[in-house]
Design an enzyme around this catalytic site. Structure first.
Site, PDB file in Angstrom:
ATOM      1  N   GLU A  12       0.819  -1.200   0.000  1.00 38.74           N
ATOM      2  CA  GLU A  12       0.000   0.000   0.000  1.00 38.74           C
ATOM      3  C   GLU A  12       0.864   1.266   0.000  1.00 38.74           C
ATOM      4  O   GLU A  12       1.838   1.369   0.747  1.00 38.74           O
ATOM      5  CB  GLU A  12      -0.927   0.025   1.216  1.00 38.74           C
ATOM      6  CG  GLU A  12      -1.949  -1.093   1.239  1.00 38.74           C
ATOM      7  CD  GLU A  12      -1.439  -2.341   1.911  1.00 38.74           C
ATOM      8  OE1 GLU A  12      -2.262  -3.151   2.348  1.00 38.74           O
ATOM      9  OE2 GLU A  12      -0.206  -2.509   1.999  1.00 38.74           O
ATOM     10  N   ALA A  13       0.487   2.235  -0.825  1.00 38.44           N
ATOM     11  CA  ALA A  13       1.274   3.463  -0.989  1.00 38.44           C
ATOM     12  C   ALA A  13       1.408   4.235   0.316  1.00 38.44           C
ATOM     13  O   ALA A  13       2.485   4.756   0.634  1.00 38.44           O
ATOM     14  CB  ALA A  13       0.637   4.344  -2.059  1.00 38.44           C
TER      15      ALA A  13
END
Length: 419
Positions: A171-172
């Site tokens: 996840e960013a």
């Protein structure tokens, strides 16, 4: 003096027996001394007996205390294994379980130290836990990164060490949070370095990761040159340019050596085992004995020097692939140590692997593996677990067989350091 006592005492005894008791004053005195000596000797003997009984009781209490200490230690190790397995499946539940049983403390630094030591912990599970947005997890992340020492390291080398300690989440937002904390820690360790600004270190870290992907991903055909890398990083230091020689050094280091990212596919081989624990292994040619940490997982019996490691490939001492031709039995030889059992083949040499003195993987040469457990209960549990693993193989689980062959082939090709 003793001869004189014996002579006089014998004469007195004859006189007493004959009814003629005529003792002189000197003889009466001597008889009294003898009786007093006898009484003193009797009291000394009773005191010695009492002391012996006290010592026996103390030794028995000490043995009982040692037994209780061993029982508590076995129970502690069982809780640690259960907590570790829970963590590898669900990090939040695993940490909660370990805290409830007093294995780790309630503070974020306690959890961070546990994750940093990483004994048998799944790297992906560590990444998921420290990447969580909850306040406590973020604090654990800061403490976790704070345990890394980047002093004097080039940022590429610091990244290499850092990214090997866990699996970076996908996840960013998690990546941003982790890399931002890494940048601050790197600058904290190197305040007088070329990258003295956390924002610059943050951007540089992303740039290095992107360069690494471009240079080492075979699907990327258009490989960036050093000139392009320098151009891409113009003005990232608060509008200023970083030195060209510094960026060139980063480029060459990244190009020369690929990052060693944790390999979950093979590393997970050792997580959530069917059984693990200490066994004493009897050697072959010289009948030497070595205490090893054994781990049973999916038809493979691995053994290590210590349990306190991440169980990566370069830490294996050896492995025994189980198959349907192998059997397990208790050792009934009265000359054998207690709690022994054997893994044996009815068809010849067991196909196993071990490290030689040079650290190379070589074929084992055993028809029988004799192992000693720490108790009868532990021996029986090992026999039960190994038999269950062999029985699972006989069901024709092709997926398991394929995985076993893959792992065995990897181990066979290892160039391992000496032990």
């Amino acid at each position: 003096a003793y001869k004189l006592w014996d002579h006089r005492f014998t004469r007195m005894a004859v006189e007493v027996h004959s009814g003629r008791v005529t003792r002189s004053e000197e003889e009466e005195k001597l008889l009294k001394e003898i009786r007093e000596e006898k009484e003193t000797l009797w009291l000394d003997i009773q005191e010695l007996r009492r002391q012996i009984i006290d010592i026996d009781n103390e030794l028995a209490a000490l043995d009982e205390a040692n037994d209780e200490e061993m029982r508590r230690e076995r129970e502690k190790q069982r809780i640690i294994r259960n907590g570790r397995n829970k963590f590898n499946t669900n990090p939040k539940d695993g940490i909660k379980f370990l805290q409830q049983h007093g294995v780790i403390g309630e503070k974020s630094e306690d959890v961070a130290a546990y994750l940093f030591n990483g004994e048998l912990l799944n790297k992906r599970a560590i990444g998921d836990y420290v990447g969580d947005h909850k306040e406590f997890n973020v604090d654990v992340l800061k403490k976790f990164i704070g345990l890394h020492d980047f002093k004097g390291k080039l940022i590429v080398d610091a990244l290499r060490v850092f990214l090997a300690s866990f699996h970076l989440p996908g996840e960013a937002q998690k990546i941003d949070r982790i890399m931002d904390n890494f940048a601050h820690r790197y600058v904290e360790c190197n305040p007088d370095g070329t990258l003295s600004n956390p924002d610059t270190a943050f951007v540089m870290s992303y740039s290095i990761i992107m360069l690494h992907t471009s240079l080492h991903n075979p699907s990327v055909k258009d490989k960036p040159t050093v000139e392009r890398f320098i151009s891409m990083n113009r003005g990232i230091d608060n509008g200023n340019n970083l030195p060209d020689d510094f960026l060139t050094e980063l480029y060459e280091v990244v190009k020369k050596k690929e990052f060693k990212v944790p390999e979950d596919d093979l590393a997970e081989t050792f997580f959530n085992p069917e059984k693990e624990g200490w066994l004493t292994k009897e050697g072959g040619k010289y009948r030497s004995k070595h205490k090893r940490w054994f781990l049973l997982k999916e038809g493979m019996l691995y053994y290590f020097r210590q349990p306190t490691h991440s169980h990566q490939d370069d830490e294996l001492i050896g492995s025994i692939p189980l198959d349907v031709t192998l059997k397990v039995r208790e050792v009934e030889d009265p000359k054998a140590p207690p709690c022994c059992f054997e893994i044996f083949s009815e068809t010849g040499v067991i196909k196993a692997w071990k490290k030689d003195s040079d650290g190379r993987a070589v074929p084992g040469n055993h028809e029988v593996y004799r192992l000693q457990a720490e108790s009868e209960e532990d021996r029986n549990n090992w026999i039960k677990s190994i038999n269950a693993s062999i029985a699972a193989l006989s069901s024709g689980d092709s997926a398991m067989e394929q995985k076993k062959k893959r792992i065995a082939s990897v181990i066979h090709g290892l160039e391992l350091p000496g032990f």
